[in-house]
Design a protein around this motif. Structure first.
Motif, short mmCIF file in Angstrom:
data_model
loop_
_atom_site.label_atom_id
_atom_site.label_comp_id
_atom_site.label_asym_id
_atom_site.label_seq_id
_atom_site.Cartn_x
_atom_site.Cartn_y
_atom_site.Cartn_z
N SER A 149 0.84 -1.20 0.00
CA SER A 149 0.00 0.00 0.00
C SER A 149 0.87 1.25 0.00
CB SER A 149 -0.91 0.01 1.22
OG SER A 149 -0.15 0.02 2.40
N GLU A 150 0.33 2.33 -0.53
CA GLU A 150 1.09 3.57 -0.58
C GLU A 150 0.15 4.76 -0.59
OE1 GLU A 150 1.61 3.92 -5.43
OE2 GLU A 150 3.35 3.35 -4.21
N THR A 181 -0.68 8.26 -2.40
CA THR A 181 -0.49 9.03 -3.63
C THR A 181 -0.87 10.48 -3.37
OG1 THR A 181 -1.03 7.09 -4.97
CG2 THR A 181 -1.15 9.24 -6.05
N LYS A 189 -1.75 14.15 -5.07
CA LYS A 189 -2.13 14.93 -6.25
C LYS A 189 -2.02 16.41 -5.89
CE LYS A 189 -3.58 11.21 -8.49
NZ LYS A 189 -2.91 10.69 -9.70
N TYR A 209 -9.64 15.54 -10.27
CA TYR A 209 -9.18 14.67 -9.18
C TYR A 209 -10.32 14.29 -8.23
CZ TYR A 209 -4.36 15.76 -10.54
OH TYR A 209 -3.17 15.88 -11.22
N THR A 223 -9.74 9.05 0.03
CA THR A 223 -9.26 10.31 -0.54
C THR A 223 -9.31 11.38 0.53
OG1 THR A 223 -10.06 9.73 -2.76
CG2 THR A 223 -9.62 12.06 -2.32
N GLU A 261 -2.28 4.78 3.52
CA GLU A 261 -2.59 4.56 2.11
C GLU A 261 -3.78 5.40 1.71
OE1 GLU A 261 -3.95 0.62 1.22
OE2 GLU A 261 -4.89 0.38 3.18
N THR A 311 -5.26 8.54 -1.28
CA THR A 311 -4.89 9.65 -2.15
C THR A 311 -5.07 10.97 -1.42
OG1 THR A 311 -5.58 8.41 -4.12
CG2 THR A 311 -5.36 10.80 -4.35
#
Length: 293
Positions: free
Chosen positions: A2-3, A5, A7, A18, A26, A46, A48
């Protein structure tokens, strides 16, 4: 593995793209000071992150169309130092100046403070007191407006949908007869989370013609104290009125937290807040700024 991200939109068009794909993992940031704490407490590793701070067009304070308009990325330092806010929304400027430390005020934003919906937030009572609204954009690029009171639901709960983001705060401009003030109490009021706070706005003529009183850190969300508003409206300003107001504030604490251990402390603390707000509101009678709102 898992990571997380990240934006970083530079325009509202990019932001729209997005947030149209937003899900439960998110996280929309406009400063991120509250999110860092949330990450550590809830072990968020994990998902966004959508960071609004790259959208320079969301950093502004303007006066137009009978509103003060504050961009989502505007920091509390900018708000506390703004001549527009100090002149027309004094309680918001005062609340902004008391949020966190200097470093936090330089990063934290008004949109993030509202969306985080902490029961101890300082700016939320001030905004509700002035009938402020939030301008919200969704993933289809459609804009709607909601009152701050409607937007904040409870402790860290707001009414924003997954694909919605606050892009602007709007505060109605009031005439010169309106004044407002904010005060708080914490173990060190300039750097700590509020144990109790209050914002008051009133229209003053020969009597108090209109009044709005919003108390924070006395429940799951900031709320209007209608029983305190009722005791002030249509009354002449005098010492006896202030004493009755103080008694009603203590009663409001009793109603809000009848079985809480902190009740006795907050019954006394709210009197100190009251004294400070009274001093700020009626400072003009001894040479203060008569343009305070």
């Amino acid at each position: 593995m898992s990571e997380m991200t990240i934006k970083t939109p530079q325009t509202l068009e990019e932001l729209k793209r997005y947030i149209s794909n937003a899900d439960d993992n998110t996280y929309i940031l406009a400063g991120g000071t509250d999110f860092i704490i949330k990450m550590n407490k809830k072990n968020i590793y994990e998902g966004t992150i959508i960071d609004l701070t790259g959208i320079s067009k969301l950093n502004y304070i303007t006066k137009e169309d009978d509103f003060i308009k504050i961009g989502a990325n505007t920091t509390f330092t900018d708000i506390s130092e703004s001549s527009i806010i100090n002149s027309y929304a004094t309680c918001v400027a005062q609340a902004a100046s008391m949020i966190g430390s200097t470093q936090i005020r330089n990063c934290a934003t008004i949109a993030g403070n509202v969306a985080n919906a902490s029961q101890a937030a300082d700016c939320i009572p001030a905004l509700i007191c002035l009938n402020a609204k939030a301008k919200i954009m969704n993933g289809e690029g459609i804009f709607i407006e909601k009152s701050i009171e409607e937007l904040v639901l409870g402790i860290n709960k707001n009414s924003l949908k997954k694909d919605e983001v606050i892009v602007e705060i709007l505060i109605p401009i009031r005439n010169i007869n309106y004044k407002s003030a904010f005060s708080k109490i914490g173990s060190r009021s300039s750097v700590t989370i509020s144990k109790l706070n209050m914002a008051v706005s009133l229209k003053l003529g020969k009597v108090i013609e209109e009044v709005s009183i919003v108390i924070g850190s006395l429940g799951e969300k900031a709320f209007h104290s209608t029983i305190c508003e009722e005791i002030l409206v249509n009354k002449e300003v005098n010492t006896e009125l202030f004493e009755s107001f103080k008694e009603k504030l203590k009663y409001q604490v009793d109603l809000a937290i009848p079985n809480r251990k902190s009740k006795e402390y907050k019954r006394e603390a709210i009197l100190g807040i009251c004294d400070e707000i009274i001093g700020k509101l009626f400072e003009s009678s001894i040479g203060g700024n008569s343009r305070d709102r």
